[in-house]
Write a protein that holds these residues in place. Structure first.
Motif, PDB file in Angstrom:
ATOM      1  N   HIS A  68       0.855  -1.407  -0.115  1.00  0.00           N
ATOM      2  CA  HIS A  68      -0.290   0.004   0.046  1.00  0.00           C
ATOM      3  C   HIS A  68       0.882   1.220   0.095  1.00  0.00           C
ATOM      4  CE1 HIS A  68      -4.257  -1.774   0.422  1.00  0.00           C
ATOM      5  NE2 HIS A  68      -3.456  -2.801   1.249  1.00  0.00           N
ATOM      6  N   ASP A  69       1.990   1.113   0.765  1.00  0.00           N
ATOM      7  CA  ASP A  69       3.065   2.262   0.685  1.00  0.00           C
ATOM      8  C   ASP A  69       3.412   2.389  -0.805  1.00  0.00           C
ATOM      9  OD1 ASP A  69       2.773   2.402   3.392  1.00  0.00           O
ATOM     10  OD2 ASP A  69       4.191   0.660   3.443  1.00  0.00           O
ATOM     11  N   LEU A  70       3.695   1.379  -1.399  1.00  0.00           N
ATOM     12  CA  LEU A  70       4.225   1.536  -2.689  1.00  0.00           C
ATOM     13  C   LEU A  70       3.485   2.277  -3.797  1.00  0.00           C
ATOM     14  CD1 LEU A  70       6.440   1.095  -4.869  1.00  0.00           C
ATOM     15  CD2 LEU A  70       5.448  -1.211  -5.051  1.00  0.00           C
ATOM     16  N   TRP A  71       2.017   1.932  -3.467  1.00  0.00           N
ATOM     17  CA  TRP A  71       0.864   2.588  -4.413  1.00  0.00           C
ATOM     18  C   TRP A  71       0.857   4.145  -4.031  1.00  0.00           C
ATOM     19  CZ3 TRP A  71      -3.039  -1.655  -2.841  1.00  0.00           C
ATOM     20  CH2 TRP A  71      -2.778  -2.689  -4.058  1.00  0.00           C
ATOM     21  N   CYS A  72       0.816   4.384  -2.608  1.00  0.00           N
ATOM     22  CA  CYS A  72       1.012   5.838  -2.468  1.00  0.00           C
ATOM     23  C   CYS A  72       2.210   6.743  -2.631  1.00  0.00           C
ATOM     24  CB  CYS A  72       0.645   5.826  -0.765  1.00  0.00           C
ATOM     25  SG  CYS A  72       0.587   7.579  -0.192  1.00  0.00           S
ATOM     26  N   LYS A  73       3.318   5.933  -2.558  1.00  0.00           N
ATOM     27  CA  LYS A  73       4.677   6.741  -3.241  1.00  0.00           C
ATOM     28  C   LYS A  73       4.681   6.923  -4.540  1.00  0.00           C
ATOM     29  CE  LYS A  73       9.467   5.324  -3.586  1.00  0.00           C
ATOM     30  NZ  LYS A  73       9.430   5.199  -4.915  1.00  0.00           N
ATOM     31  N   LEU A  74       3.961   5.943  -5.695  1.00  0.00           N
ATOM     32  CA  LEU A  74       3.913   6.227  -6.850  1.00  0.00           C
ATOM     33  C   LEU A  74       2.918   7.504  -7.011  1.00  0.00           C
ATOM     34  CD1 LEU A  74       3.904   2.749  -8.374  1.00  0.00           C
ATOM     35  CD2 LEU A  74       5.492   4.341  -8.227  1.00  0.00           C
ATOM     36  N   TRP A  75       1.920   7.442  -6.288  1.00  0.00           N
ATOM     37  CA  TRP A  75       1.057   8.711  -6.431  1.00  0.00           C
ATOM     38  C   TRP A  75       1.557  10.031  -6.171  1.00  0.00           C
ATOM     39  CZ3 TRP A  75      -1.627  11.599  -2.305  1.00  0.00           C
ATOM     40  CH2 TRP A  75      -2.462  12.329  -2.708  1.00  0.00           C
ATOM     41  N   LEU A  76       2.222  10.082  -4.953  1.00  0.00           N
ATOM     42  CA  LEU A  76       2.770  11.258  -4.332  1.00  0.00           C
ATOM     43  C   LEU A  76       3.964  11.695  -5.453  1.00  0.00           C
ATOM     44  CD1 LEU A  76       3.250  10.791  -0.594  1.00  0.00           C
ATOM     45  CD2 LEU A  76       1.757  12.435  -1.720  1.00  0.00           C
ATOM     46  N   GLU A  77       4.586  10.875  -6.050  1.00  0.00           N
ATOM     47  CA  GLU A  77       5.910  11.110  -6.924  1.00  0.00           C
ATOM     48  C   GLU A  77       5.209  11.447  -8.379  1.00  0.00           C
ATOM     49  OE1 GLU A  77       9.522   8.486  -4.567  1.00  0.00           O
ATOM     50  OE2 GLU A  77       8.660   8.013  -6.577  1.00  0.00           O
ATOM     51  N   LYS A  78       4.328  10.617  -8.865  1.00  0.00           N
ATOM     52  CA  LYS A  78       4.103  10.896 -10.060  1.00  0.00           C
ATOM     53  C   LYS A  78       2.688  11.033 -10.412  1.00  0.00           C
ATOM     54  CE  LYS A  78       7.688   7.679 -11.148  1.00  0.00           C
ATOM     55  NZ  LYS A  78       8.076   6.242 -11.897  1.00  0.00           N
ATOM     56  N   ASN A  82      -4.198   3.495  -9.679  1.00  0.00           N
ATOM     57  CA  ASN A  82      -4.860   2.322 -10.418  1.00  0.00           C
ATOM     58  C   ASN A  82      -6.186   2.160  -9.636  1.00  0.00           C
ATOM     59  OD1 ASN A  82      -4.370  -0.039  -8.575  1.00  0.00           O
ATOM     60  ND2 ASN A  82      -2.442   0.876  -8.655  1.00  0.00           N
ATOM     61  N   PRO A  83      -7.200   1.268 -10.525  1.00  0.00           N
ATOM     62  CA  PRO A  83      -8.716   1.013  -9.753  1.00  0.00           C
ATOM     63  C   PRO A  83      -8.325   0.348  -8.476  1.00  0.00           C
ATOM     64  CG  PRO A  83      -8.407   0.984 -12.197  1.00  0.00           C
ATOM     65  CD  PRO A  83      -7.150   1.250 -11.608  1.00  0.00           C
ATOM     66  N   ILE A  84      -7.241  -0.624  -8.560  1.00  0.00           N
ATOM     67  CA  ILE A  84      -7.273  -1.553  -7.343  1.00  0.00           C
ATOM     68  C   ILE A  84      -7.024  -0.806  -5.994  1.00  0.00           C
ATOM     69  CG2 ILE A  84      -5.797  -3.549  -6.476  1.00  0.00           C
ATOM     70  CD1 ILE A  84      -5.512  -4.624  -9.259  1.00  0.00           C
ATOM     71  N   TRP A  85      -5.943   0.099  -6.258  1.00  0.00           N
ATOM     72  CA  TRP A  85      -5.496   0.776  -5.136  1.00  0.00           C
ATOM     73  C   TRP A  85      -6.611   1.799  -4.858  1.00  0.00           C
ATOM     74  CZ3 TRP A  85      -3.361   6.272  -4.992  1.00  0.00           C
ATOM     75  CH2 TRP A  85      -2.953   6.668  -3.816  1.00  0.00           C
ATOM     76  N   LEU A  86      -7.287   2.152  -5.685  1.00  0.00           N
ATOM     77  CA  LEU A  86      -8.448   3.302  -5.198  1.00  0.00           C
ATOM     78  C   LEU A  86      -9.374   2.464  -4.460  1.00  0.00           C
ATOM     79  CD1 LEU A  86      -8.763   5.489  -8.485  1.00  0.00           C
ATOM     80  CD2 LEU A  86      -7.602   6.033  -5.992  1.00  0.00           C
ATOM     81  N   ALA A  87      -9.810   1.059  -4.849  1.00  0.00           N
ATOM     82  CA  ALA A  87     -10.829   0.516  -4.167  1.00  0.00           C
ATOM     83  C   ALA A  87     -10.328  -0.115  -2.888  1.00  0.00           C
ATOM     84  CB  ALA A  87     -11.171  -0.594  -5.289  1.00  0.00           C
ATOM     85  N   HIS A  88      -9.072  -0.137  -2.807  1.00  0.00           N
ATOM     86  CA  HIS A  88      -8.711  -0.718  -1.453  1.00  0.00           C
ATOM     87  C   HIS A  88      -7.806   0.161  -0.463  1.00  0.00           C
ATOM     88  CE1 HIS A  88      -9.157  -4.300  -3.748  1.00  0.00           C
ATOM     89  NE2 HIS A  88      -9.300  -5.199  -2.661  1.00  0.00           N
ATOM     90  N   GLY A  89      -8.565   1.318  -0.491  1.00  0.00           N
ATOM     91  CA  GLY A  89      -8.034   2.343   0.570  1.00  0.00           C
ATOM     92  C   GLY A  89      -7.519   3.644   0.001  1.00  0.00           C
TER      93      GLY A  89
END
Length: 242
Positions: A68-78, A82-89
């Protein structure tokens, strides 16, 4: 006495984090090892990261990278989602960053970029978010995604705990590379437990804080542990990742 304490998946539950650290009577002398998944779940993901940044300025902290941190990291940086991340918190995490204004803080991007794939202490104890698959250990792992997603290590330990007669050396070899292994990622609540689970030399500290469980702090030397209240009690008007 200086202690080494390992902390399970927080998932934006800042109330649980502050409560369990107080119950464990954490002092600046203690070393804190966090197993990842700081965000996605309850409403205080951005606030949790801010708290951890401040905490690391007061005492020795080790921060492991979770999926989950990896997903958030990619969002903050770039700005990547993705739909999976958005649907899981993920959507809740984005909302918390917008609400608090921490989305503009460089310190938060630095926090995520500094997270470790794993940590091995001086007693050959491994700390990793999910697991690994290489028979030669984490340093030889060819697929970094296994650090954040693998559940075969946990299942291997569970199998070995219950198989008495038939040896499975390929499983024993992987577990035997380290004196102890500490993971999160797979909630113990999936197995009907709300406390840390131990199989062979593997300890699972994710006690379901993302869902209906509690957040756990465990002393890696004595195996004494402390827990927060259930996250559903601390956030009665929220659903977490349910």
């Amino acid at each position: 006495m200086k202690r080494r304490l390992v902390i399970g998946d927080i998932h934006g539950g800042l109330k649980a984090l502050t409560q369990v650290l107080e119950r464990a009577k954490v002092t600046p002398e203690d070393t804190l090892i966090f197993l990842g998944d700081y965000v996605d779940g309850w409403s205080e993901s951005a606030q949790t990261i801010e708290y951890l940044i401040e905490l690391s300025g007061k005492q020795n902290c080790v921060f492991i990278l979770g999926n989950h941190d990896l997903w958030c990291k990619l969002w903050l940086e770039k700005g990547a989602t993705n739909p999976i991340w958005l649907a899981h918190g993920g959507q809740g995490t984005i909302d918390s960053y917008i609400k608090t204004g921490y989305i503009t803080q460089e310190s938060h991007r630095n926090f995520f970029s500094g997270l470790k794939n794993y940590y091995i202490d001086n007693n050959n104890r491994l700390f990793v978010h999910a697991g690994f698959t290489s028979m030669h250990g984490v340093e030889k792992e060819y697929n970094e995604n296994d650090f954040y997603w693998d559940r075969t290590l946990w299942e291997a330990a569970r199998i070995l705990k219950h198989v008495k007669e038939e040896k499975q050396p390929e499983l024993e070899t992987r577990l035997g590379l380290y004196n102890e292994i500490y993971i999160g990622h797979t909630p113990t609540t999936n197995y009907g437990e709300i406390v840390p689970m131990n199989s062979i030399n593997l300890w699972n500290i994710d006690t379901g804080a993302a869902f209906t469980g509690k957040l756990t702090v465990l002393n890696i030397d004595t195996k004494e542990y402390w827990q927060s209240d259930s996250l559903t009690e601390l956030y009665p008007n929220e659903k977490g990742r349910n």
